[in-house]
Motif scaffolding. Structure first.
Motif: not given
Length: 699
Positions: A231-244
């Protein structure tokens, strides 16, 4: 069918409601004085007469309807809004928010917003949206907290809070329709909330403070968000998957993809957080092969710098026309997916911390990786054949490579053999805890497969911080046990109820060393993003304060409570909505009941050890003055003596710990524990025999 509720004394209920209205007349602003004057006049008439046309000994449905109308007129809880949603799952546009309320088709995908239910050949029902989201306005609920003397004082200054249960200050604001997760389209459903927050910040709203008896202009700001990592990704719109995936390291991450395992690894990603010229930086054997580290940790960007980066990329909010095509093109080579709707808040870029990393889920995931690897649980261990092949490629650990003669991999030093696993499981099965401290861990143990299953987040929390150093002390090599114990102490100090600034800065320096020690032991496959995120937790605690106000435990419990309110599974959202409104209204009214009336907020705790007095017993030290509740009536004397001693030992320990902090303000929790083990008995002997402490004993 007419069902009635028979109270013990109907006049008491009528009087309580009348008193509530009469008192509320003194707690209202001038703008609604006429309404409240009429309500005070109505309060003089018993409810049973208004509802039934005469006296009655029961409260009927009509009477309850009258009470509900009365509460609504009080303004205790405004009606929620049901906003129509688009049929298309990919867009799910909330087109009936404000300016689009008259549209019949979605402005994004042109799908119809309403269903058509035919009645006969030509007639059809009134427009019914395909989906509805429920929005509960925030303004009136915040005003309600100032409208009662029971909560107004606490709202002015959070340090005056003396409530252990925080649910009274927890609001349900947006109820997103199911059954699918909105994921990237969550911002669509947040439009009403963001619009209201902007209004409350820029304009404010006139609010009456019942404790001060005056009006003031209330302004509201959103401090931060609390969520799990997806949900961090959904709220901040930073992708929380992958190498970054790390939102702090971003593009400066040194994560890489494992050749055999195929997953991202954050192995050897923490030496850059060490002080300059640390011995680990030049080690080419213990970490990645032939690799030294000269770079430093990436800088932490401010909100203004992040917003400038997003605007430079030209990303758009998901609610803007053409956002999908624009963002899919411009967000290819970056971790940003789109522009978050939270950036519309004028103060959001100045917040030092906008989205919290959830310590609860991070701690749980770290513990499960450790325990499953140490116990070598099939299918869950991070030490498997692919892991050993990746270890051979990226590290220099010949002792763990496959034996070419037998074709098998040797046992690693960080895994337990079958006999040790049986000893550990048997110890856990027979372990007993204080009531309410943790759930029954005996039910989580599979003695046949020698593993643990079904552990809740709080079980992992207790095991990680309290049991892990003890459980592995005699089963693992010293270097492995020491590294795991240091990680356990890190989480224990991080989640302390009281944090000191210097202690958090010290933890921020220690956690990279702890992670580097673990990297020297475990294979690269062990280190996913969850094992990396602890390196940033001490910084967040230094900025934002105690973790107890920023992790998911209270929200997970509250969500479970809301889900338990679902009685009609065909109308899940409606069940939650109605139950929430009923409980909200009843909680507000309970503030006006007399102290002798039992309410949900006044019920006796499950473990109530309070007593009116304590009998003196032969042999009790005078410092042990607090008596507990007897465990059995037949053993009243024994129970009181035992509970008194066990309870008050903690009070004496508190005096000892307080003296340690006064003598050495920089002492940490680990050093305090060592002092308790080594010096407490001698100190206690001197303390009780010191005449200046006025301690008496009949021995």
């Amino acid at each position: 069918m007419d069902s009635t509720w028979e109270p013990r004394t109907s006049n008491i209920d009528s009087q309580n409601i009348n008193v509530m209205i009469a008192e509320s007349a003194q707690e209202v602003d001038n703008s609604t004085s006429n309404t409240y004057e009429q309500m005070v006049m109505d309060a003089r008439v018993p409810i049973s007469f208004r509802c039934n046309g005469g006296a009655s000994k029961s409260i009927t449905k009509n009477c309850m309807t009258c009470c509900k109308s009365l509460i609504k007129r009080c303004g205790s809880c405004e009606s929620h809004s049901a906003l129509g949603c688009c049929k298309d799952v990919e867009h799910q546009g909330v087109t009936s928010f404000v300016e689009d309320s008259e549209l019949t088709n979605c402005k994004f995908c042109d799908h119809p917003r309403f269903k058509r239910h035919s009645r006969g050949a030509s007639n059809f029902q009134t427009n019914v949206p395909h989906k509805k989201m429920y929005y509960f306005p925030l303004t009136q609920r915040l005003q309600r907290l100032y409208a009662s003397n029971a909560t107004a004082k606490e709202m002015r200054w959070h340090a005056e809070h003396d409530h252990e249960d925080g649910e009274e200050y927890m609001f349900l604001t947006v109820l997103v329709p199911g059954p699918r997760n909105p994921k990237d389209k969550l911002d669509v459903y947040l439009q009403p909330l963001i619009a209201e927050l902007k209004q409350l910040w820029e304009v404010g709203v006139e609010t009456y403070d019942a404790s001060k008896k005056n009006n003031f202009n209330m302004r509201v700001a959103l401090l931060w968000t609390i969520s799990d990592f997806p949900a961090y990704s959904m709220l901040s719109d930073w992708s929380t998957t992958g190498e970054t995936a790390c939102p702090y390291c971003r593009d400066d991450s040194d994560a890489f993809t494992l050749t055999k395992g195929g997953k991202q690894s954050w192995f050897d990603n923490h030496r850059k957080f060490l002080p300059a010229n640390h011995p680990f930086d030049f080690n080419k054997i213990a970490f990645r092969k032939n690799k030294t580290v000269t770079k430093s940790a990436p800088p932490i960007l401010s909100g203004e710098e992040i917003l400038e980066q997003i605007e430079h990329l030209g990303l758009m909010c998901v609610t803007d026309m053409g956002a999908d095509e624009n963002n899919s093109c411009k967000a290819k080579n970056t971790g940003w997916k789109r522009r978050s709707i939270f950036w519309d808040l004028p103060y959001w870029s100045t917040n030092m911390l906008r989205h919290n990393l959830d310590v609860m889920h991070i701690e749980k995931n770290v513990f499960e990786n450790i325990f499953n690897t140490v116990m070598n649980v099939e299918g869950k261990t991070k030490d498997n054949a692919k892991s050993r092949e990746d270890l051979k490629e990226f590290c220099h650990r010949p002792e763990l490579e496959r034996d070419m003669a037998t074709g098998k991999y040797p046992k690693a030093c960080y895994t337990l053999d079958k006999q040790s696993k049986a000893v550990l499981c048997e110890w856990l099965k027979n372990l007993r805890f204080p009531d309410g401290y943790v759930s029954n861990m005996g039910r989580c143990i599979d003695m046949r497969k020698l593993k643990l299953f079904g552990m809740k987040s709080h079980d992992c929390h207790v095991f990680m911080q309290r049991l892990l150093p003890i459980a592995f002390s005699e089963l693992l090599p010293k270097n492995v046990w020491q590294a795991l114990t240091e990680l356990s102490n890190f989480f224990r100090e991080l989640t302390s109820t009281t944090l000191r600034e210097e202690a958090m800065l010290q933890l921020n320096e220690e956690i990279p060393i702890i992670l580097c020690k673990l990297e020297r032991i475990f294979p690269p496959s062990f280190f996913d993003s969850m094992e990396h995120l602890p390196v940033h937790l001490a910084y967040e605690a230094w900025i934002a304060g105690p973790v107890q106000y920023r992790w998911m435990y209270p929200f997970e419990r509250y969500l479970r409570k809301l889900k338990n309110n679902v009685k009609n599974k065909a109308k899940v959202e409606g069940s939650i909505c109605n139950a929430y409104l009923v409980e909200e209204a009843s909680s507000f009214c309970a503030h006006y009941f007399e102290p002798h009336v039992n309410t949900r907020h006044r019920k006796v705790p499950r473990n109530d050890d309070t007593v009116e007095h304590m009998d003196e017993h032969l042999g009790n030290l005078s410092i042990f003055t607090h008596s507990g509740r007897p465990l059995e009536k037949e053993r009243l004397h024994i129970s009181r003596t035992r509970i008194s001693s066990e309870t008050n030992v903690h009070l004496v320990e508190f005096i000892f710990v307080n003296e340690l902090h006064m003598a050495n303000p920089n002492i940490n929790d680990k050093q305090v524990d060592e002092k308790l083990e080594r010096e407490f008995d001698k100190w206690f002997n001197k303390y009780v025999h010191n005449p200046s402490n006025n301690i008496s004993s009949q021995f």
